[in-house]
Design a protein around this motif. Structure first.
Motif, PDB file in Angstrom:
ATOM      1  N   SER A 135      -3.137  48.057  51.888  1.00  0.00           N
ATOM      2  CA  SER A 135      -2.987  47.745  53.619  1.00  0.00           C
ATOM      3  C   SER A 135      -2.397  46.390  53.712  1.00  0.00           C
ATOM      4  O   SER A 135      -2.314  45.511  52.963  1.00  0.00           O
ATOM      5  N   ASN A 136      -2.047  46.207  55.003  1.00  0.00           N
ATOM      6  CA  ASN A 136      -1.434  45.073  55.438  1.00  0.00           C
ATOM      7  C   ASN A 136      -2.396  44.312  56.095  1.00  0.00           C
ATOM      8  O   ASN A 136      -2.080  43.134  56.695  1.00  0.00           O
ATOM      9  N   ILE A 137      -3.850  44.724  56.300  1.00  0.00           N
ATOM     10  CA  ILE A 137      -4.783  43.873  56.845  1.00  0.00           C
ATOM     11  C   ILE A 137      -5.495  43.199  55.850  1.00  0.00           C
ATOM     12  O   ILE A 137      -5.761  43.741  54.726  1.00  0.00           O
ATOM     13  N   GLY A 152      -1.582  48.008  62.084  1.00  0.00           N
ATOM     14  CA  GLY A 152      -2.549  48.025  61.070  1.00  0.00           C
ATOM     15  C   GLY A 152      -2.169  49.482  60.249  1.00  0.00           C
ATOM     16  O   GLY A 152      -2.169  50.339  60.705  1.00  0.00           O
ATOM     17  N   ARG A 197      -9.378  40.030  62.093  1.00  0.00           N
ATOM     18  CA  ARG A 197      -8.176  40.713  61.557  1.00  0.00           C
ATOM     19  C   ARG A 197      -6.890  39.687  61.528  1.00  0.00           C
ATOM     20  O   ARG A 197      -6.506  39.233  62.413  1.00  0.00           O
ATOM     21  N   TRP A 251      -3.175  40.057  59.670  1.00  0.00           N
ATOM     22  CA  TRP A 251      -2.211  41.326  58.974  1.00  0.00           C
ATOM     23  C   TRP A 251      -0.830  40.487  58.748  1.00  0.00           C
ATOM     24  O   TRP A 251      -0.385  39.842  59.467  1.00  0.00           O
TER      25      TRP A 251
END
Length: 166
Positions: free
Chosen positions: A125-127, A147, A135, A137
């Motif tokens: 994930s980019n989160i 996300g 959050r 990210w």
């Protein structure tokens, strides 16, 4: 291709489509043979950017190369990936606290996706961190908010992406 794999592919298509029911949530799956995860996410990000071009901030830029996408993605556990999949499907990145859909459905769909990809699947994930902790990210699109959660396993690559502007 055996019947089980074909049935799993059809079920993945239906599950991911149900998770991506909102206009700013996108999903994609493919067979994993030769599929690079960063390329898969890049293609989904480009589709979302094309659909949301009218919403993008003029002059906004974001990752454009596979290397940039790859560096934005971090490994996450299966449990974290399932939670992110539910949250991306049900909660707005832009306007938290206004759920789009029933969380129980999204949880059930995400659990089934995890099952199809199997216990040895890998998730990214980019989160950074669990959704509930706020959050942060690394962008994968040129949109103000995005996300993504992506996984590979069981012969498949899957991703779910939400984009947004405020």
């Amino acid at each position: 291709m055996d019947d089980v794999a074909t049935d799993d592919a059809a079920l993945l298509e239906a599950l991911l489509s149900s998770l991506a029911g909102e206009e700013s949530v996108y999903s994609r799956w493919c067979w994993s043979a030769g599929a690079d995860l960063a390329h898969h996410v890049h293609d989904l990000a480009k589709a979302a950017e094309a659909d949301w071009a009218h919403e993008a901030v003029r002059g906004a830029t974001g990752p454009t190369t596979l290397g940039e996408i790859e560096s934005a993605l971090r490994p996450v556990t299966r449990d974290t990936a399932a939670g992110l999949m539910v949250s991306l499907s049900t909660d707005s990145l832009v306007f938290p606290g206004h759920p789009w859909r029933d969380r129980a459905h999204a949880r059930q769909a995400a659990t089934k996706v995890m099952s199809i990809l199997g216990p040895g699947s890998e998730w990214f994930s980019n989160i950074d961190g669990p959704w509930e902790n706020g959050r942060a990210w690394n962008p994968v699109t040129r949109h103000t908010f995005d996300g993504v959660v992506a996984g590979r396993g069981g012969g498949f690559v899957v991703s779910l992406l939400q984009v947004g502007e405020d």
